[in-house]
Design a protein around this motif. Structure first.
Motif, PDB file in Angstrom:
ATOM      1  N   CYS A   1       9.488  20.131   4.621  1.00  0.00           N
ATOM      2  CA  CYS A   1       8.046  19.932   4.397  1.00  0.00           C
ATOM      3  C   CYS A   1       7.754  19.674   2.922  1.00  0.00           C
ATOM      4  O   CYS A   1       6.963  18.771   2.593  1.00  0.00           O
ATOM      5  N   ALA A   2       8.391  20.433   2.049  1.00  0.00           N
ATOM      6  CA  ALA A   2       8.165  20.243   0.610  1.00  0.00           C
ATOM      7  C   ALA A   2       8.685  18.883   0.149  1.00  0.00           C
ATOM      8  O   ALA A   2       8.031  18.199  -0.648  1.00  0.00           O
ATOM      9  N   ALA A   3       9.848  18.481   0.642  1.00  0.00           N
ATOM     10  CA  ALA A   3      10.410  17.184   0.254  1.00  0.00           C
ATOM     11  C   ALA A   3       9.527  16.040   0.732  1.00  0.00           C
ATOM     12  O   ALA A   3       9.297  15.068  -0.003  1.00  0.00           O
ATOM     13  N   GLN A   4       9.015  16.146   1.950  1.00  0.00           N
ATOM     14  CA  GLN A   4       8.127  15.105   2.468  1.00  0.00           C
ATOM     15  C   GLN A   4       6.835  15.052   1.665  1.00  0.00           C
ATOM     16  O   GLN A   4       6.340  13.964   1.342  1.00  0.00           O
ATOM     17  N   TRP A   5       6.275  16.191   1.377  1.00  0.00           N
ATOM     18  CA  TRP A   5       5.011  16.249   0.649  1.00  0.00           C
ATOM     19  C   TRP A   5       5.133  15.607  -0.729  1.00  0.00           C
ATOM     20  O   TRP A   5       4.264  14.856  -1.170  1.00  0.00           O
ATOM     21  N   HIS A   6       6.240  15.894  -1.419  1.00  0.00           N
ATOM     22  CA  HIS A   6       6.395  15.393  -2.785  1.00  0.00           C
ATOM     23  C   HIS A   6       6.877  13.949  -2.845  1.00  0.00           C
ATOM     24  O   HIS A   6       6.632  13.263  -3.836  1.00  0.00           O
ATOM     25  N   SER A   7       7.545  13.473  -1.824  1.00  0.00           N
ATOM     26  CA  SER A   7       8.063  12.111  -1.872  1.00  0.00           C
ATOM     27  C   SER A   7       7.118  11.087  -1.251  1.00  0.00           C
ATOM     28  O   SER A   7       7.324   9.888  -1.424  1.00  0.00           O
TER      29      SER A   7
ATOM     30  N   LEU B   1       6.639   7.387  10.863  1.00  0.00           N
ATOM     31  CA  LEU B   1       5.627   6.544  11.505  1.00  0.00           C
ATOM     32  C   LEU B   1       4.563   6.113  10.502  1.00  0.00           C
ATOM     33  O   LEU B   1       4.155   4.945  10.488  1.00  0.00           O
ATOM     34  N   ARG B   2       4.127   7.039   9.663  1.00  0.00           N
ATOM     35  CA  ARG B   2       3.128   6.692   8.644  1.00  0.00           C
ATOM     36  C   ARG B   2       3.670   5.641   7.677  1.00  0.00           C
ATOM     37  O   ARG B   2       2.990   4.680   7.338  1.00  0.00           O
ATOM     38  N   LEU B   3       4.910   5.846   7.224  1.00  0.00           N
ATOM     39  CA  LEU B   3       5.498   4.875   6.299  1.00  0.00           C
ATOM     40  C   LEU B   3       5.736   3.531   6.980  1.00  0.00           C
ATOM     41  O   LEU B   3       5.514   2.478   6.377  1.00  0.00           O
ATOM     42  N   GLY B   4       6.178   3.569   8.222  1.00  0.00           N
ATOM     43  CA  GLY B   4       6.403   2.327   8.956  1.00  0.00           C
ATOM     44  C   GLY B   4       5.120   1.560   9.194  1.00  0.00           C
ATOM     45  O   GLY B   4       5.089   0.325   9.089  1.00  0.00           O
ATOM     46  N   PHE B   5       4.039   2.266   9.513  1.00  0.00           N
ATOM     47  CA  PHE B   5       2.763   1.599   9.698  1.00  0.00           C
ATOM     48  C   PHE B   5       2.297   0.965   8.395  1.00  0.00           C
ATOM     49  O   PHE B   5       1.795  -0.160   8.387  1.00  0.00           O
ATOM     50  N   ARG B   6       2.476   1.670   7.296  1.00  0.00           N
ATOM     51  CA  ARG B   6       2.043   1.130   6.003  1.00  0.00           C
ATOM     52  C   ARG B   6       2.864  -0.100   5.623  1.00  0.00           C
ATOM     53  O   ARG B   6       2.339  -1.065   5.084  1.00  0.00           O
TER      54      ARG B   6
ATOM     55  N   ASP C   1       4.007  10.035  -1.823  1.00  0.00           N
ATOM     56  CA  ASP C   1       3.228   9.150  -2.688  1.00  0.00           C
ATOM     57  C   ASP C   1       4.089   7.986  -3.183  1.00  0.00           C
ATOM     58  O   ASP C   1       3.674   6.819  -3.110  1.00  0.00           O
ATOM     59  N   TYR C   2       5.282   8.293  -3.642  1.00  0.00           N
ATOM     60  CA  TYR C   2       6.181   7.243  -4.108  1.00  0.00           C
ATOM     61  C   TYR C   2       6.575   6.318  -2.963  1.00  0.00           C
ATOM     62  O   TYR C   2       6.551   5.089  -3.094  1.00  0.00           O
ATOM     63  N   LEU C   3       6.943   6.896  -1.816  1.00  0.00           N
ATOM     64  CA  LEU C   3       7.371   6.085  -0.683  1.00  0.00           C
ATOM     65  C   LEU C   3       6.218   5.261  -0.093  1.00  0.00           C
ATOM     66  O   LEU C   3       6.435   4.165   0.416  1.00  0.00           O
ATOM     67  N   HIS C   4       4.999   5.776  -0.180  1.00  0.00           N
ATOM     68  CA  HIS C   4       3.828   5.035   0.294  1.00  0.00           C
ATOM     69  C   HIS C   4       3.629   3.772  -0.540  1.00  0.00           C
ATOM     70  O   HIS C   4       3.367   2.693  -0.004  1.00  0.00           O
TER      71      HIS C   4
END
Length: 108
Positions: free
Chosen positions: A88-94, A21-26, A96-99
């Motif tokens: 959780c770790a994969a989401q946290w680290h990825s 949802l965060r990525l889609g909104f961005r 910034d790049y995906l944003h």
């Protein structure tokens, strides 16, 4: 399926859904809302900040649940809790790049 496994799956689904949802909104909603050129922040920034806050709370709940399962109920859900921590770790680290990638999609 045990109650612990069900809760682990529900938390993983919630956390991943908020991540998307965060990525889609961005990518698709951020530039659609009005932004006054004279102000440093607009309504889009506030919405993104609220989504981030909600996501961080859900991420914290996921991590606390996984650690509780790993420390107290090892035999009931160790694999699911380990997978939840990895998610959780994969989401946290990825993020910034995906944003940045999602932001580039919104600017044609």
């Amino acid at each position: 399926m045990t109650e612990i496994s069900r809760k682990t799956i529900q938390l993983a689904t919630l956390c991943f859904s908020l991540f998307l949802l965060r990525l889609g909104f961005r990518a698709f909603g951020y530039d659609q809302l009005y932004h006054n050129p004279n102000e440093p922040y607009g309504i889009s920034d506030l919405i993104e900040g609220m989504l981030t806050l909600i996501y961080l709370v859900s991420l914290g709940l996921c991590i606390m649940h996984a650690l509780r399962v790993l420390l107290r109920h090892w035999d009931l859900g160790a694999f699911g809790a380990s997978a939840l921590l990895a998610l959780c770790a994969a989401q946290w680290h990825s993020y910034d790049y995906l944003h940045h990638l999602a932001a580039s999609l919104s600017n044609p």
